[in-house]
Scaffold this motif. Structure first.
Motif, PDB file in Angstrom:
ATOM      1  N   ARG A  69       6.776  50.810 -30.557  1.00 46.06           N
ATOM      2  CA  ARG A  69       7.136  49.714 -31.466  1.00 46.06           C
ATOM      3  C   ARG A  69       8.285  50.136 -32.370  1.00 46.06           C
ATOM      4  N   PHE A  70       9.028  49.158 -32.821  1.00 45.19           N
ATOM      5  CA  PHE A  70      10.156  49.379 -33.718  1.00 45.19           C
ATOM      6  C   PHE A  70       9.794  48.913 -35.115  1.00 45.19           C
ATOM      7  N   VAL A  71      10.220  49.677 -36.100  1.00 46.00           N
ATOM      8  CA  VAL A  71      10.084  49.283 -37.502  1.00 46.00           C
ATOM      9  C   VAL A  71      11.484  49.349 -38.094  1.00 46.00           C
ATOM     10  N   VAL A  72      12.050  48.195 -38.409  1.00 47.35           N
ATOM     11  CA  VAL A  72      13.389  48.153 -38.984  1.00 47.35           C
ATOM     12  C   VAL A  72      13.273  48.486 -40.474  1.00 47.35           C
ATOM     13  N   THR A  73      14.034  49.491 -40.889  1.00 45.10           N
ATOM     14  CA  THR A  73      13.933  49.985 -42.267  1.00 45.10           C
ATOM     15  C   THR A  73      15.104  49.568 -43.140  1.00 45.10           C
ATOM     16  N   GLY A  74      16.155  49.033 -42.531  1.00 51.81           N
ATOM     17  CA  GLY A  74      17.303  48.591 -43.314  1.00 51.81           C
ATOM     18  C   GLY A  74      18.283  47.838 -42.443  1.00 51.81           C
ATOM     19  N   ARG A  75      19.147  47.081 -43.097  1.00 52.75           N
ATOM     20  CA  ARG A  75      20.162  46.339 -42.354  1.00 52.75           C
ATOM     21  C   ARG A  75      21.381  46.104 -43.220  1.00 52.75           C
ATOM     22  N   VAL A  76      22.527  46.094 -42.554  1.00 49.99           N
ATOM     23  CA  VAL A  76      23.798  45.757 -43.200  1.00 49.99           C
ATOM     24  C   VAL A  76      24.477  44.763 -42.277  1.00 49.99           C
ATOM     25  N   VAL A  77      24.791  43.585 -42.801  1.00 50.33           N
ATOM     26  CA  VAL A  77      25.420  42.536 -42.010  1.00 50.33           C
ATOM     27  C   VAL A  77      26.803  42.271 -42.579  1.00 50.33           C
ATOM     28  N   GLN A  78      27.799  42.277 -41.687  1.00 46.12           N
ATOM     29  CA  GLN A  78      29.159  41.941 -42.099  1.00 46.12           C
ATOM     30  C   GLN A  78      29.811  41.150 -40.983  1.00 46.12           C
ATOM     31  N   GLY A  79      30.143  39.923 -41.296  1.00 50.30           N
ATOM     32  CA  GLY A  79      30.733  39.072 -40.270  1.00 50.30           C
ATOM     33  C   GLY A  79      29.794  38.899 -39.106  1.00 50.30           C
ATOM     34  N   ALA A  80      30.297  39.152 -37.894  1.00 50.04           N
ATOM     35  CA  ALA A  80      29.508  38.954 -36.681  1.00 50.04           C
ATOM     36  C   ALA A  80      28.812  40.229 -36.217  1.00 50.04           C
ATOM     37  N   THR A  85      18.900  50.135 -39.340  1.00 45.89           N
ATOM     38  CA  THR A  85      18.239  51.433 -39.274  1.00 45.89           C
ATOM     39  C   THR A  85      16.798  51.167 -38.891  1.00 45.89           C
ATOM     40  N   TRP A  86      16.221  52.091 -38.092  1.00 46.98           N
ATOM     41  CA  TRP A  86      14.879  51.840 -37.586  1.00 46.98           C
ATOM     42  C   TRP A  86      14.136  53.129 -37.311  1.00 46.98           C
ATOM     43  N   ASP A  87      12.822  52.969 -37.251  1.00 48.83           N
ATOM     44  CA  ASP A  87      11.924  54.006 -36.760  1.00 48.83           C
ATOM     45  C   ASP A  87      11.329  53.461 -35.463  1.00 48.83           C
ATOM     46  N   PHE A  88      11.366  54.282 -34.432  1.00 46.56           N
ATOM     47  CA  PHE A  88      10.734  53.943 -33.161  1.00 46.56           C
ATOM     48  C   PHE A  88       9.469  54.784 -33.088  1.00 46.56           C
TER      49      PHE A  88
END
Length: 150
Positions: A69-80, A85-88
């Motif tokens: 399973r994946f646990v997303v720990t952070g995100r940065v969105v810019q444009g498209a 960041t994740w823990d598998f």
């Protein structure tokens, strides 16, 4: 000047995160709802193009590993594009079966105008995050790491 991504990109990224965090073997068939037909996927072990080969990678993950399973720990969105960041989290099927393993990494995603993934590139250190956890190879990797740092 600060940049504020359009809500549709944010919504698409949120939808993608929910999909990956809740991914089950039965959901692999629905990957075409998240990837463009000619999407490219690359990680330390694979480099493929197209929805069917991407589905094969995720199907194999469920065959080779126990309860991945994946646990997303952070995100940065810019444009498209975005970086997640994740823990598998998983357990090996053939050894250390009761021991939970964690691989930490980052995904770079590029989305099209419909919010579908056209590029998915995973970055993670296979030596540290995987090979060092294997019985014989792990001993060798730890020895090489120690020798390189001295």
């Amino acid at each position: 000047m600060s940049y504020s991504p359009c809500p549709s990109t944010e919504e698409a990224v949120t939808r993608i995160i929910v999909f990956f965090e809740q991914l089950t073997p039965g959901d692999v068939a629905a990957i075409d709802r998240f990837y463009a037909p000619q999407a490219r996927f690359k990680d330390p072990f694979n480099e493929v193009q197209g929805v069917a080969p991407i589905q094969q990678i995720f199907s194999h993950m469920f065959v080779a590993l126990h309860e991945p399973r994946f646990v997303v720990t952070g995100r940065v969105v810019q444009g498209a594009q975005c970086f997640l960041t994740w823990d598998f989290v998983f357990r090996f099927r053939n050894f250390q079966q009761g021991r939970t393993q964690t691989v930490r990494g980052v995904s770079h995603l590029v989305l099209d105008a419909q919010g579908l993934i056209t590029l998915h590139r995973d970055y993670w250190d296979a030596a540290e995050e995987l090979y060092e956890k294997l019985p014989v190879v792990g001993w060798l990797m730890r020895w090489l790491k120690k020798r390189a740092s001295s």
